[in-house]
Motif scaffolding. Sequence first.
Motif, mmCIF file in Angstrom:
data_model
loop_
_atom_site.group_PDB
_atom_site.id
_atom_site.type_symbol
_atom_site.label_atom_id
_atom_site.label_comp_id
_atom_site.label_asym_id
_atom_site.label_seq_id
_atom_site.Cartn_x
_atom_site.Cartn_y
_atom_site.Cartn_z
ATOM 1 N N ASP A 186 -5.310 -25.782 -7.151
ATOM 2 C CA ASP A 186 -4.654 -24.742 -6.356
ATOM 3 C C ASP A 186 -5.166 -24.860 -4.917
ATOM 4 N N PHE A 187 -4.418 -25.583 -4.103
ATOM 5 C CA PHE A 187 -4.856 -25.860 -2.733
ATOM 6 C C PHE A 187 -4.949 -24.590 -1.885
ATOM 7 N N SER A 188 -4.240 -23.534 -2.262
ATOM 8 C CA SER A 188 -4.279 -22.292 -1.489
ATOM 9 C C SER A 188 -5.626 -21.590 -1.597
ATOM 10 N N ILE A 189 -6.382 -21.904 -2.638
ATOM 11 C CA ILE A 189 -7.696 -21.281 -2.844
ATOM 12 C C ILE A 189 -8.790 -22.040 -2.115
ATOM 13 N N ILE A 190 -8.558 -23.321 -1.852
ATOM 14 C CA ILE A 190 -9.586 -24.201 -1.284
ATOM 15 C C ILE A 190 -9.572 -24.121 0.234
ATOM 16 N N ASP A 191 -10.750 -23.893 0.826
ATOM 17 C CA ASP A 191 -10.848 -23.782 2.293
ATOM 18 C C ASP A 191 -10.950 -25.141 2.965
ATOM 19 N N GLY A 192 -11.477 -26.121 2.287
ATOM 20 C CA GLY A 192 -11.574 -27.446 2.890
ATOM 21 C C GLY A 192 -12.151 -28.457 1.923
ATOM 22 N N PHE A 193 -11.970 -29.731 2.270
ATOM 23 C CA PHE A 193 -12.527 -30.841 1.494
ATOM 24 C C PHE A 193 -13.466 -31.655 2.370
ATOM 25 N N VAL A 194 -14.444 -32.295 1.731
ATOM 26 C CA VAL A 194 -15.295 -33.264 2.401
ATOM 27 C C VAL A 194 -15.322 -34.518 1.542
ATOM 28 N N LYS A 195 -15.186 -35.685 2.189
ATOM 29 C CA LYS A 195 -15.195 -36.950 1.441
ATOM 30 C C LYS A 195 -16.582 -37.572 1.473
ATOM 31 N N VAL A 196 -16.971 -38.161 0.328
ATOM 32 C CA VAL A 196 -18.268 -38.818 0.192
ATOM 33 C C VAL A 196 -18.030 -40.258 -0.270
ATOM 34 N N THR A 197 -18.729 -41.212 0.318
ATOM 35 C CA THR A 197 -18.545 -42.623 -0.041
ATOM 36 C C THR A 197 -19.137 -42.931 -1.411
ATOM 37 N N ASP A 198 -18.675 -44.036 -2.009
ATOM 38 C CA ASP A 198 -19.235 -44.506 -3.278
ATOM 39 C C ASP A 198 -20.740 -44.728 -3.164
#
Length: 452
Positions: free
Chosen positions: A244-256
């Motif tokens: 549910d993208f409406s609940i999420i404030d943001g994403f952060v990507k982390v490398t392998d």
Amino acid sequence: MKYAKNILETIGDTPMVKMNALVKDVDALILAKYETFNPGNSVKDRMALKMIEDAEADGRLQPGGTIIEGTSGNTGMGLALVAIVKGYKLICVMADKQSKEKMDILRAVGAKVMVCPTNVEPDDPRSYYSVSKRLAEETPNSWYVNQYDNPSNAKAHYESTGPEIWEQTEGKITHFIVGVGTGGTISGVGKYLKEKNPNIKIWGVDTYGSVFKKYHETGVFDENEIYSYITEGIGEDILPKNVDFSIIDGFVKVTDKDAAVYTQRLAKEEGMFLGNSAGAAIKGVLQLKENFTKDDVVVVLFHDHGSRYVGKMFNDDWMRERGFLEADVSTAKDLLETHKNKSLVTVKTEELVSHAIERMRTHNISQMPVTDSEGFVGSVDEGALFSAFIENGKNTDTPIKAIMNGKYPELEDTVSIDAIAKQIKNGNSAVLIKSGNTFQIITKSDIINHMN
């Protein structure tokens, strides 16, 4: 007497643990929701039980039936425990990038495991999504779980994980951070917490090769974002209905690499023997630290146990092969550690092009030094062999001395990596390093791997 009637009654009520060493530079209280205390050692036990109970209640799952699911391992383990107690058969379909330990554990608890290729499109008939659906259609009295789109997944976390976090922090939580795969945990917990306090920030941890972050920020499903990655348990090349993208404030990507390195660091510096997604999650916390203040209470959820990764993230040879092992590499001798069990492969001036081609194929290399009775006199690589093959009408009987290039520079093993890189930058595809009485070769790819 106080006891659980069966193993399923031990699911939930997992502890909250303060993080210390790894977050010493973060100006907030960082707490870990430690889900490995579930009986199947992961957060997925919660939704596995809920999905089965709901399917029983509405008749989708009948007595003696077969449960079928595509899983990265942890959902399969949760389903297996429930299947054992309730008397169902279980077929787990897995991608081949998942650890051998996960597959062995599932087989140990009675599940049938089918392995599918990772690097295929979701709608490819070989993908674990497609195989799961096909098996459900072909197997009598079966039920396809479909954790990605099954609403009971998020509902489980809305009803259990979210309330536990709220109560354990006495409602003081300000940020919730978790890796996102099926989306059930972040959406269920996030919905509950936002209803309690809409100011709580919900952060998702994503991986490179996954579509979540860009889709959340732009609304664009970019297929160019999709490529194979190593990190297990998070990220997707589809958009599960449970996210549910409406609940999420943001994403952060982390490398392998960071996910793998921090998985090891959690064990060595915090005493937390956890899975790969936990490494990604704590690195995500560190990348987000500018968003926190000293009065904040940040909860990060750790999904699963380290025992499922002993052949991968906790295996230094596996880490070293992928350039993930953090080591002090400053000289040629340090770099040659990766070559210590290999002998230098050479070709003589009088040997034929066909001999060189076969030797490269056998040893999976792309260049070799050329020798004669006096020592090193030249070099040969794929380009020179290809040109000789084409220009001579595919005749490979030409002597190597007729097509060889200049010889590689010869350096001592005490020289710096920068000195080697300078030689390669000046037009040499490799250098020869003298170590004791023997020589080893360092190529462009060795330097590139060191840069990882």
